[in-house]
Design an enzyme around this catalytic site. Structure first.
Site, mmCIF file in Angstrom:
data_model
loop_
_atom_site.group_PDB
_atom_site.id
_atom_site.type_symbol
_atom_site.label_atom_id
_atom_site.label_comp_id
_atom_site.label_asym_id
_atom_site.label_seq_id
_atom_site.Cartn_x
_atom_site.Cartn_y
_atom_site.Cartn_z
ATOM 1 N N LYS A 153 19.887 -21.851 -33.539
ATOM 2 C CA LYS A 153 20.338 -23.192 -33.946
ATOM 3 C C LYS A 153 19.756 -23.558 -35.308
ATOM 4 O O LYS A 153 20.452 -24.130 -36.161
ATOM 5 C CB LYS A 153 19.947 -24.227 -32.880
ATOM 6 C CG LYS A 153 20.755 -24.086 -31.594
ATOM 7 C CD LYS A 153 20.228 -24.930 -30.449
ATOM 8 C CE LYS A 153 20.989 -24.582 -29.165
ATOM 9 N NZ LYS A 153 20.528 -25.356 -27.991
ATOM 10 N N ASP A 184 23.375 -33.664 -27.980
ATOM 11 C CA ASP A 184 23.761 -32.871 -26.808
ATOM 12 C C ASP A 184 24.641 -33.667 -25.844
ATOM 13 O O ASP A 184 25.261 -33.094 -24.950
ATOM 14 C CB ASP A 184 22.511 -32.381 -26.044
ATOM 15 C CG ASP A 184 22.135 -30.942 -26.381
ATOM 16 O OD1 ASP A 184 22.972 -30.233 -26.975
ATOM 17 O OD2 ASP A 184 21.007 -30.527 -26.050
ATOM 18 N N GLN A 208 15.424 -28.550 -25.825
ATOM 19 C CA GLN A 208 15.963 -27.323 -25.222
ATOM 20 C C GLN A 208 15.633 -27.294 -23.728
ATOM 21 O O GLN A 208 14.471 -27.420 -23.342
ATOM 22 C CB GLN A 208 15.371 -26.105 -25.947
ATOM 23 C CG GLN A 208 15.971 -24.778 -25.531
ATOM 24 C CD GLN A 208 17.416 -24.606 -25.956
ATOM 25 O OE1 GLN A 208 17.833 -25.098 -27.012
ATOM 26 N NE2 GLN A 208 18.214 -23.941 -25.150
HETATM 27 C C1 BQF Z 1 27.849 -15.462 -27.928
HETATM 28 C C2 BQF Z 1 22.577 -21.636 -23.077
HETATM 29 C C3 BQF Z 1 22.410 -21.201 -20.726
HETATM 30 C C4 BQF Z 1 21.240 -21.966 -20.649
HETATM 31 C C5 BQF Z 1 20.748 -22.583 -21.780
HETATM 32 C C6 BQF Z 1 26.571 -17.280 -29.078
HETATM 33 C C7 BQF Z 1 24.994 -18.654 -27.870
HETATM 34 C C8 BQF Z 1 25.246 -17.896 -26.746
HETATM 35 C C9 BQF Z 1 26.166 -16.851 -26.755
HETATM 36 C C10 BQF Z 1 24.034 -19.792 -27.851
HETATM 37 C C11 BQF Z 1 23.219 -21.486 -24.379
HETATM 38 C C12 BQF Z 1 24.463 -20.684 -24.522
HETATM 39 C C13 BQF Z 1 22.622 -22.067 -25.499
HETATM 40 C C14 BQF Z 1 26.816 -16.544 -27.930
HETATM 41 C C15 BQF Z 1 23.177 -21.893 -26.880
HETATM 42 C C16 BQF Z 1 25.103 -20.869 -25.871
HETATM 43 O O1 BQF Z 1 28.098 -14.842 -28.977
HETATM 44 O O2 BQF Z 1 28.468 -15.247 -26.877
HETATM 45 C C17 BQF Z 1 25.669 -18.334 -29.050
HETATM 46 O O3 BQF Z 1 23.149 -19.807 -28.674
HETATM 47 N N1 BQF Z 1 24.117 -20.817 -26.915
HETATM 48 C C18 BQF Z 1 21.442 -22.840 -25.309
HETATM 49 O O4 BQF Z 1 20.894 -23.375 -26.256
HETATM 50 O O5 BQF Z 1 20.905 -22.976 -24.092
HETATM 51 C C19 BQF Z 1 21.416 -22.402 -22.986
HETATM 52 C C20 BQF Z 1 23.084 -21.040 -21.926
#
Ligand code: BQF
Length: 301
Positions: free
Chosen positions: A56, A123, A100
């Protein structure tokens, strides 16, 4: 063998959106406003959370968005975390605050989310924004469902009058996803069914979906036989499965069994490279929009 589905390239659509955000950031700054600012708060040292937070920060930097990362020890108390949020709420350089998730067990997530200023809640998890979404009012919308809607719009997939089935009812994905799809306007006006772990005859319902959204959290849960021929399948799942061949010893798979689903679906998102990149793009867009709103409220105009 039937024609294979069109693969929806979330990564390239997300890249385009990030470019648009970068242009708008530059325009805002050219008018004499502060650049948008995002604060990402990480408590503890969970490797997956740390990786998300880093990505991020990188995405912000590329778009010209100012970002700060507040990294706190796993032993941080709820009071200390509330103090950090209070400070960020008052910081004029910060237009978006995200904590987060998940948080360590000794911290009450709901009290933390409620401490974030609703005007910086990029968010969209604060109860005021949850309520506004339910009421069809303007608000910050959670990034993942927002990204899915954007993906549908930009891929030319008609939602108006379509039958959409959402599998999963979480506050972060399933529920707001259903609300967006049934809401009025572009990317909405669908007839929505929400399914979950207690749903009877799940396949009966999924086979009626023109648009099927999988947000269950179980690798390969949705198989080809659950899909209506020609349907659009959106895979929100991100699951780690062991893979001795892979560099890290695991690979990421979605909630959809891609190989069987692609034989039946008309269009399908891959994992990785589908919904995930859109989530990040929407975080940048929410942060930009927050900064634009704060700029309008600024006495300097
Ligand atoms: C991709 C997230 C579960 C729990 C907490 C690109 C992300 C993921 C996959 C990403 C996610 C999922 C995020 C891909 C942020 C999505 O290429 O498929 C980017 O960074 N995400 C999060 O911050 O917390 C989570 C999933």
């Amino acid at each position: 063998m039937a024609d294979e589905a069109q693969i929806i390239d979330g990564k390239s659509i997300a890249r385009a959106i990030r470019g648009e955000v970068a242009d708008s950031v530059a325009a805002l700054v050219a008018k004499g406003h502060r650049p948008p600012g995002l604060a990402v708060v990480l408590v503890g040292d969970d490797p997956a959370s740390a990786a998300y937070v880093r990505s991020k920060g990188r995405a912000c930097e590329e778009a010209g968005i100012y970002s700060v990362q507040e990294t706190l020890l796993p032993t941080t108390t709820q009071q200390e975390l509330l103090g950090v949020i209070d400070r960020l709420n008052c910081d004029l350089r910060i237009h978006g605050i995200l904590v987060q998730l998940p948080l360590p067990k000794h911290i009450n997530e709901q009290s933390i989310v409620e401490a974030i200023s609703p005007a910086k809640d990029v968010d969209g998890f604060h109860p005021l924004n949850v309520g506004r979404l339910a009421g069809g009012m303007e608000c910050f919308v959670p990034c993942t469902p927002l990204g899915v809607r954007e993906l549908l719009i930009r891929s030319g997939i008609q939602t108006q009058g379509a039958r959409a089935v959402v599998i999963g009812r979480s506050n972060i994905v399933g529920l707001p996803m259903a609300q967006l799809l049934m809401g009025r306007g572009e990317g909405g006006d669908a007839t929505v069914t929400v399914c979950h772990s207690r749903t009877a005859d799940l396949s009966e319902l999924t086979r009626q979906a023109d648009i099927l959204i999988a947000a269950i959290g179980r690798a390969g849960f949705v198989t080809g036989d659950m899909i209506k021929p020609g349907a659009t399948v959106i895979d929100v799942g991100i699951n780690r499965v062991d893979d001795a061949e892979a560099e890290k010893g695991y690979r990421l798979v979605g909630d959809v069994d891609f190989d069987s689903a692609r034989q039946v679906a008309g269009a399908i998102t891959p994992v990785p490279g589908g919904v995930g990149p859109m989530t990040i793009a929407m975080l940048l867009r929410n942060t930009l929009e927050s900064a634009q709103t704060w700029a309008r409220a600024d006495v300097r105009g």
